[in-house]
Design a protein around this motif. Structure first.
Motif, short mmCIF file in Angstrom:
data_model
loop_
_atom_site.label_atom_id
_atom_site.label_comp_id
_atom_site.label_asym_id
_atom_site.label_seq_id
_atom_site.Cartn_x
_atom_site.Cartn_y
_atom_site.Cartn_z
N LEU B 13 1.07 -1.34 -0.02
CA LEU B 13 -0.17 0.30 -0.22
C LEU B 13 0.40 1.21 0.38
O LEU B 13 0.31 2.03 -0.68
CB LEU B 13 -1.24 0.01 1.23
N LEU B 14 2.26 1.09 0.74
CA LEU B 14 3.02 2.15 0.63
C LEU B 14 3.36 2.64 -0.96
O LEU B 14 3.41 3.92 -1.35
CB LEU B 14 4.01 1.60 1.73
N PHE B 15 4.03 1.98 -1.40
CA PHE B 15 3.73 1.84 -3.07
C PHE B 15 3.35 2.04 -3.92
O PHE B 15 3.03 2.99 -4.48
CB PHE B 15 4.09 0.22 -3.41
N LEU B 16 1.79 1.67 -3.55
CA LEU B 16 0.50 2.39 -4.26
C LEU B 16 0.62 3.73 -3.86
O LEU B 16 -0.16 4.36 -4.74
CB LEU B 16 -0.87 1.94 -3.88
N LEU B 17 1.23 4.54 -2.77
CA LEU B 17 0.41 5.91 -2.37
C LEU B 17 0.71 7.40 -3.59
O LEU B 17 -0.53 7.22 -3.67
CB LEU B 17 0.81 5.99 -0.78
N PRO B 18 1.88 6.74 -3.68
CA PRO B 18 1.26 8.26 -5.12
C PRO B 18 1.36 8.82 -5.89
O PRO B 18 -0.03 8.92 -6.29
CB PRO B 18 3.35 8.11 -5.32
N ALA B 19 0.41 7.02 -6.41
CA ALA B 19 -0.32 6.36 -7.48
C ALA B 19 -1.96 6.56 -6.73
O ALA B 19 -2.52 7.78 -7.79
CB ALA B 19 -0.50 5.02 -8.18
N LEU B 20 -2.03 6.89 -5.87
CA LEU B 20 -3.10 6.82 -5.30
C LEU B 20 -3.97 8.52 -5.26
O LEU B 20 -5.01 8.77 -5.48
CB LEU B 20 -4.06 6.39 -4.08
N ILE B 21 -3.18 8.95 -4.66
CA ILE B 21 -2.54 11.02 -4.67
C ILE B 21 -3.18 11.33 -5.83
O ILE B 21 -3.97 12.01 -5.90
CB ILE B 21 -1.99 10.77 -4.02
N PHE B 22 -2.67 10.70 -7.09
CA PHE B 22 -2.87 11.64 -8.67
C PHE B 22 -3.77 11.03 -8.45
O PHE B 22 -4.57 12.41 -9.32
CB PHE B 22 -1.51 11.03 -9.33
N ILE B 23 -4.24 9.43 -8.95
CA ILE B 23 -5.61 9.50 -8.76
C ILE B 23 -6.89 10.23 -8.57
O ILE B 23 -7.74 10.33 -9.21
CB ILE B 23 -5.32 7.67 -9.28
N THR B 24 -6.38 10.33 -7.12
CA THR B 24 -7.60 10.95 -6.61
C THR B 24 -7.93 12.35 -7.00
O THR B 24 -9.05 13.03 -6.98
CB THR B 24 -7.11 10.70 -4.88
N ILE B 25 -6.83 13.25 -6.79
CA ILE B 25 -6.56 14.46 -7.50
C ILE B 25 -6.77 14.13 -8.87
O ILE B 25 -8.01 15.44 -8.84
CB ILE B 25 -5.36 14.65 -7.03
N PHE B 26 -6.73 13.79 -9.78
CA PHE B 26 -6.79 13.94 -11.13
C PHE B 26 -7.88 13.44 -11.72
O PHE B 26 -8.29 13.63 -13.20
CB PHE B 26 -5.48 14.22 -12.13
N LEU B 27 -8.70 12.51 -11.08
CA LEU B 27 -9.49 11.75 -11.66
C LEU B 27 -10.15 12.08 -11.21
O LEU B 27 -12.07 12.00 -11.48
CB LEU B 27 -9.04 9.86 -12.11
N ILE B 28 -11.12 11.04 -9.56
CA ILE B 28 -11.99 11.09 -8.84
C ILE B 28 -12.48 12.41 -8.39
O ILE B 28 -13.54 12.98 -8.70
CB ILE B 28 -11.95 10.20 -7.19
N PHE B 29 -11.79 13.50 -8.47
CA PHE B 29 -11.79 14.45 -6.92
C PHE B 29 -11.95 15.95 -8.75
O PHE B 29 -13.41 16.10 -8.11
CB PHE B 29 -10.77 15.56 -6.98
N PRO B 30 -11.85 15.83 -9.44
CA PRO B 30 -12.06 16.43 -10.93
C PRO B 30 -13.90 16.34 -10.96
O PRO B 30 -14.61 16.87 -10.83
CB PRO B 30 -11.46 16.36 -11.60
N PHE B 31 -14.18 14.58 -11.15
CA PHE B 31 -15.79 14.49 -11.51
C PHE B 31 -16.33 15.19 -10.36
O PHE B 31 -17.46 15.45 -10.24
CB PHE B 31 -15.72 12.98 -11.67
N LEU B 32 -16.34 14.84 -8.66
CA LEU B 32 -17.26 15.36 -7.25
C LEU B 32 -17.16 16.88 -8.12
O LEU B 32 -18.49 17.01 -7.91
CB LEU B 32 -16.39 14.59 -6.73
N TRP B 33 -16.11 17.50 -8.13
CA TRP B 33 -16.02 18.62 -8.03
C TRP B 33 -16.75 19.25 -9.37
O TRP B 33 -17.40 20.59 -8.93
CB TRP B 33 -14.54 19.68 -7.91
N ILE B 34 -17.07 19.33 -10.01
CA ILE B 34 -17.33 19.44 -11.44
C ILE B 34 -18.77 19.24 -11.41
O ILE B 34 -19.20 19.97 -11.48
CB ILE B 34 -16.97 18.82 -12.71
N LEU B 35 -19.71 17.83 -10.71
CA LEU B 35 -20.74 17.71 -10.37
C LEU B 35 -21.06 19.36 -9.13
O LEU B 35 -22.49 19.44 -9.76
CB LEU B 35 -20.57 16.96 -9.74
N GLY B 36 -20.11 19.52 -8.39
CA GLY B 36 -21.05 20.36 -7.55
C GLY B 36 -21.21 22.00 -7.98
O GLY B 36 -22.00 22.39 -8.28
N VAL B 37 -19.43 22.53 -8.98
CA VAL B 37 -19.72 23.21 -10.23
C VAL B 37 -20.73 23.54 -10.77
O VAL B 37 -21.10 25.08 -10.71
CB VAL B 37 -18.17 23.56 -10.41
#
Lengths: 276, 301
Positions: B13-37
């Motif tokens: 999981l430690l090895f996965l961390l960087p990828a998870l951060i990027f995917i959260t910020i640039f894939l999952i988060f944008p989707f939720l953010w734009i739904l709100g906007v």
């Protein structure tokens, strides 16, 4: 009868080859001849006296050269390093640790990255990069590139990591090496070809990308070639074809060289699970 | 007995961390953010920038206002144009030409194949703006190579950019993207055992019969994969903007270009957000259809 059929088949095949060659080569002829033509226009003319003057003009243009030699290089190299490191770590973890759902994860990732994509994704990404105060910075563009390319890179890398034997790593573990040392000293050298593929792939994509820098970068001195090229105008206000054509060729050159390198070294083919 | 994993779950999981951060910020988060906007009237400057207000479904209502829906420069118009573009350049153009190329060069080697494949791949990997300039020159009414040839054989000089703009970008996008389908089908064909075809040849099957009864059924899964990926990519591509800018008179305004115009030319993020959400929903449905087809495929094999 059989020979006649075979003959007809050959004729059909070569007609098809001629058609495809014409369709693919004709639109590129302009790019081949115009940069060497002293009077560059939109017409394709084989220059009577080929010249390198157009390139001299490009090399003399500080704005153009900074775009390609500095901005493009920063964006593509930064993206390449980030994508390669992250994808290698992730693919290794997915292959070697029993993470729940690991077999579906790369598929879900790649599907999700095809959903949140293109101009539609740029709307929220612009707002996020704004909130991070990274508009008009190279770092902002690099981060967005990495976020966009990492899912496919993991997908490709997974195949390479799954393909290397586990026995070396196991014996290193038995002799008391830490997992981190095993990864660095045993696994990494073995997956180096995969890392090369990912690195070149990410570099080429970031090098040619238009939309992300177009939306996120504002000041001309930060722009890479893909957006800087739109400010090459003559004093009369029309696009400076001379500059544009020579610059286009120069800009495409690294991609062509890398393609030849990959083709010669590995053969240009598909990597990753797409071949199923 | 299953072997002991090389990495413990914790280290993994430690090895996965960087990828998870990027995917959260640039894939999952944008989707939720734009739904709100998309439920606000947020803009870049002015009142909507400082304190965006909740406007409910107003942005969606504007998007699906059926009185103006299909008129030029509106969402429905962009959808219709995009549908034609995807049908022409992805489904017919890229998949069709890619399949034709892969089948034509099946079991052929040598310089002709290398040459044609290299050309097709070059069209695919050269940077967007470079091919765009090359195509603007190619299609130019007075000087372009295409019209030089057409007028030489007596077909006149049509104004491609003005009169046939949608056809122009359909042909362009076919040219641009066929390499992917060609490579995918080629590598799929390479896995077919030669004995299948040899048996058919002994039995006296014609080329067409071999294609219809042996090659195409074996390629079914790959054709499905290719269709959906190409559809998604073509639906979201922005490159035609570099040739036509969406014009003339919105006649090549694809959904991607429409989104850009609303969000980044007028900086109406609320409205642009609503468009982005609808586009991502369409992408999502396409991706789900793909998953469903893959699963059915897996049941058969």
């Amino acid at each position: 009868m059989r020979r006649l059929r075979k003959f007809a088949g050959s004729v059909l095949f070569y007609l098809f080859v001629i058609f495809v060659t014409a369709f693919y080569a004709l639109p590129l002829l302009w790019l081949v001849f115009t940069p060497f033509n002293p009077r560059a226009t939109l017409a394709v003319e084989i220059p009577a006296q080929p010249t390198l003057d157009n390139f001299r003009e490009v090399f003399g243009n500080t704005f153009a050269m900074r775009a390609i030699g500095q901005n493009n290089l920063i964006l593509a190299t930064g993206t390449m390093v980030g994508v390669t490191l992250i994808a290698t770590l992730t693919a290794y973890a997915l292959s070697r640790a029993r993470v729940p759902g690991r077999d579906y994860l790369s598929y879900i990732l790649i599907l999700f990255s095809s959903v949140v994509t293109g101009t539609a994704a740029m709307v929220p990404i612009f707002l996020i990069i704004s909130a991070m105060r990274l508009i008009d910075t190279h770092l902002g563009v690099i981060l967005v590139f990495i976020g966009g390319y990492v899912p496919s890179a993991i997908f490709i890398m997974r195949d390479f990591v799954d393909g290397i034997p586990r026995s070396y790593e196991e014996s290193a573990l038995v002799s008391g090496a830490t997992p981190w040392r095993v990864f660095l000293d045993v696994a990494l050298p073995l997956v180096r070809p995969g890392m090369m593929v990912i690195a070149i792939w990410a570099f080429v994509h970031a090098w040619g990308a238009f939309l992300v820098p177009f939306v996120l970068l504002r000041s001309p001195e930060n722009m890479p070639a893909s957006t800087a090229i739109y400010s090459f105008y003559t004093e009369a206000g029309t696009p400076n074809i001379t500059l544009v054509s020579a610059y286009s060729l120069l800009y495409a050159l690294p991609v062509l060289v890398l393609y030849l390198l990959v083709n010669w070294r590995y053969g240009f083919r598909f990597f990753g699970g797409i071949k199923r | 007995m299953e072997r002991r994993p090389i990495l413990s779950l914790k280290t993994g999981l430690l090895f996965l961390l960087p990828a998870l951060i990027f995917i959260t910020i640039f894939l999952i988060f944008p989707f939720l953010w734009i739904l709100g906007v998309s439920f606000t009237n947020q803009t870049l400057t002015g009142k909507g920038a400082l304190s965006p207000e909740f406007v409910g479904l107003a942005n969606y209502a504007r998007l699906f206002n059926f009185e103006t829906w299909l008129t030029r420069g509106n969402f429905g118009n962009a959808l219709v144009i995009t549908a034609q573009f995807v049908l022409g350049s992805a489904l017919i153009g890229q998949v069709g030409l890619g399949l034709a190329l892969a089948v034509a060069f099946y079991r052929r080697k040598g310089i002709v194949r290398e040459f044609v494949y290299t050309l097709v791949i070059l069209a695919w990997i050269i940077p967007d703006v470079v091919v765009a300039f090359s195509w603007i020159a190619f299609l130019d009414r007075d000087f372009g190579t295409l019209n030089q040839i057409l007028s030489a054989i007596g077909l006149g000089r049509p104004d491609w950019q003005l009169q046939q703009s949608l056809l122009s970008i359909i042909i362009f996008n076919t040219w641009r993207g066929t390499a992917f389908s060609m490579l995918l089908f080629s590598s799929a064909l390479a896995t077919i055992p030669p004995s299948y075809l040899e048996t058919a040849e002994v039995a006296g099957a014609s080329a067409f019969q071999k294609l219809r009864d042996i090659l195409l059924p074996l390629l079914r899964g790959h054709i499905l994969t290719d269709l959906i990926l190409i559809t998604l990519w073509t639906f979201n591509t922005f490159t035609p903007f570099l040739i036509t800018g969406g014009g003339p008179a919105y006649r090549t305004e694809l959904v991607s270009i429409y989104t850009w115009r609303v969000a980044f030319q007028f900086f109406e993020f609320g409205q642009g957000g609503a468009i982005a959400v609808v586009v991502m929903m369409i992408n999502f449905v396409l991706a789900l259809a793909y998953l469903a087809m893959l699963r059915r495929q897996a049941v058969y094999t």
